[in-house]
Structure formats: structure tokens, C-alpha cells
Design a protein around this motif. Sequence first.
Motif, mmCIF file in Angstrom:
data_model
loop_
_atom_site.group_PDB
_atom_site.id
_atom_site.type_symbol
_atom_site.label_atom_id
_atom_site.label_comp_id
_atom_site.label_asym_id
_atom_site.label_seq_id
_atom_site.Cartn_x
_atom_site.Cartn_y
_atom_site.Cartn_z
ATOM 1 N N HIS A 212 -26.641 12.012 70.932
ATOM 2 C CA HIS A 212 -25.302 12.317 70.389
ATOM 3 C C HIS A 212 -25.281 13.752 69.841
ATOM 4 N N SER A 213 -26.285 14.059 69.041
ATOM 5 C CA SER A 213 -26.373 15.408 68.456
ATOM 6 C C SER A 213 -26.524 16.464 69.557
ATOM 7 N N TYR A 214 -27.410 16.172 70.502
ATOM 8 C CA TYR A 214 -27.691 17.098 71.607
ATOM 9 C C TYR A 214 -26.413 17.367 72.429
ATOM 10 N N SER A 215 -25.628 16.324 72.701
ATOM 11 C CA SER A 215 -24.428 16.562 73.522
ATOM 12 C C SER A 215 -23.434 17.454 72.794
ATOM 13 N N GLN A 216 -23.373 17.348 71.464
ATOM 14 C CA GLN A 216 -22.452 18.217 70.724
ATOM 15 C C GLN A 216 -22.857 19.694 70.861
ATOM 16 N N SER A 217 -24.164 19.951 70.749
ATOM 17 C CA SER A 217 -24.633 21.340 70.850
ATOM 18 C C SER A 217 -24.460 21.884 72.264
ATOM 19 N N LEU A 218 -24.784 21.045 73.248
ATOM 20 C CA LEU A 218 -24.664 21.466 74.653
ATOM 21 C C LEU A 218 -23.208 21.841 74.967
ATOM 22 N N ARG A 219 -22.295 20.997 74.498
ATOM 23 C CA ARG A 219 -20.860 21.210 74.710
ATOM 24 C C ARG A 219 -20.425 22.547 74.100
ATOM 25 N N ALA A 220 -20.917 22.827 72.899
ATOM 26 C CA ALA A 220 -20.519 24.058 72.212
ATOM 27 C C ALA A 220 -21.115 25.296 72.884
ATOM 28 N N GLN A 221 -22.355 25.165 73.361
ATOM 29 C CA GLN A 221 -23.019 26.337 73.964
ATOM 30 C C GLN A 221 -22.524 26.658 75.358
#
Length: 238
Positions: free
Chosen positions: A155-164
Motif C-alpha cells: 500500500h505504501s509502495y504504491s503511493q510512492s510509485l504513483r507520486a514518482q
Amino acid sequence: MQHKTILITGGTSGIGLELVKLLAPTNRIVFCARNADMVAKTQKEIPNTLGITADIQSDNDVKKLYHQINERYGMLNVLMANAGVANFVDYNDPLPSNSLIDMDINFGGTVKLINQFLPLLRSSENPAVILTSSILAKVPVHSMPIYSASKAALHSYSQSLRAQLPFLRVVEVLPPLVDTPLAAAIKTNDKLSPKAVAQKIIGDFEKGKTEIYPGRAVIANFMSRLAPKKIEKMLNSL
Ligand SMILES: NC(=O)c1ccc[n+]([C@@H]2O[C@H](COP(=O)([O-])OP(=O)(O)OC[C@H]3O[C@@H](n4cnc5c(N)ncnc54)[C@H](OP(=O)(O)O)[C@@H]3O)[C@@H](O)[C@H]2O)c1
């Protein structure tokens, strides 16, 4: 979802198998899993699919998977990172030597795949990654601490990936209990069918959703913000 080249990990069983069945008639489907017999059986049963035996935990297998897809098609529009395992871990007992396996496959394997396929996704049209997480990303089930943590990490990883990566559509799916072999040890009649989950994923993807909550996961997600202790107690009393 139509006319896309799609990789579905864990395509031989449960949610992944239903995704393969629903998407194969109108897309180019590649799927993978570890069990070679199941891969061959699934490919035989569902026309217009390519099955590849691969363990997403293995650097070598992920590289081979990538080379086969790149050489054959030279593109990948959608990576469905769906493969996963779930194990009970009780810290009151001696720990099994592979107690971290859920984290290694569900989180580590998914990240490995995305790392490998990112350049191909970048050069393909309308690229997307759809990660099968779990509502346990929001509310841990205490008997599955490593599994719950692996989904919270996703969940955390997908948020960062989406932002980057604005070029990449990153979608997280957070199902509740689903009637598949993975959840067979959990005895309750209150399970969603894998077909209903697959239909919801495809429908909500087309509606442009970023997070997909099949069935009762909608309520659990809502409660995880409003009454986190209550929903934690409810999910752990099953
Ligand atoms: N069932 C539920 O209640 C539930 C709820 C929320 C979220 N989910 C998530 O939904 C996803 C799909 O689970 P499911 O319930 O459909 O389970 P499933 O029926 O057991 O299917 C899991 C699939 O993943 C494959 N797989 C497992 N480890 C792999 C690896 N290291 N490399 C490649 N393939 C691998 C399996 O094949 P092989 O064993 O042959 O590799 C199988 O095809 C998982 O990420 C799971 O965490 C499930």
C-alpha cells in the motif's frame, strides 16, 4: 480493457485465473506461476494466452519472463502483480525457517517485477500496474502478521510509485476474504467469489479508480479510518 498486452502473475488459480479468463478474449495475455503443470493446463484451457513458468521471487525467473515478453511482443501495457501467498505465523511457537516468505513473495517479488518491467512499461502506450494488495493492508489480521505487513508495505509502495511516476497508472486492489485456495484455511461462508473480484477490478479500472475495494472491503476501509479498533477487533474475531 481491450487490445492490450497484459502480464498477470499468479494466473493459474483464484483471482489471477479469473482475470486471465475474463481478459483473454479481447487482449494478449501472458500469465505466470511456479507450478509448470498448472501453467500448461491453464494455457491449454484458455485460448489466446501464453503461460510462462516463473517464480517472482527469483531474479533469474523475472529476467527470463521479461526477455520472453520483450522479444515476443516488445511492449507491455498492463502489469497485474497479483501472485501472492498467505501463511499463519505464531510468535508463541518456534518460527519456521521461511517465516518471511509472505514478505519475500508478496512485497519483494512484486517490487522485483516492477523494477524489471518499468523500462518496457515506460515505452508502451497507456501503461498501468495493478497490484493485488488486501484490505489487511489497512487492518492487520494478527494470526498473519507477515502477510498483513507485506500488504501494508505494498500500500505504501504504491503511493510512492504513483507520486514518482506520473506516466504510469498505479492501481491498488484491496480485496476482503475471497474464496480461493489461498484462503482455504479460513473457515467462513462469508467469502467473495474470485470471479466477482476480477470483474470489479476490470470495471473499476475502466472507471479510472486508483484504489479498488471489492465487496465488504469498502466498509472495512471506511471503518479503518472512523473506528480502527472496532474493525481490527471484528476482522480478528472471524
Ligand atoms: N483469497 C483471499 O482471501 C485474498 C484476499 C485479499 C487479497 N488476496 C490476494 O490476491 C492475490 C491472489 O490470491 P488468490 O487468493 O487468488 O490465491 P491463489 O488462488 O492461491 O492463487 C495464487 C497464485 O499465485 C501464484 N504464485 C504464488 N507464489 C508465486 C510466486 N512466488 N511466483 C509466481 N507465482 C506465484 C500461484 O501459483 P503457484 O503456486 O504455482 O506459483 C497461484 O497462481 C494474492 O496477492 C493475495 O494476497 C487474496
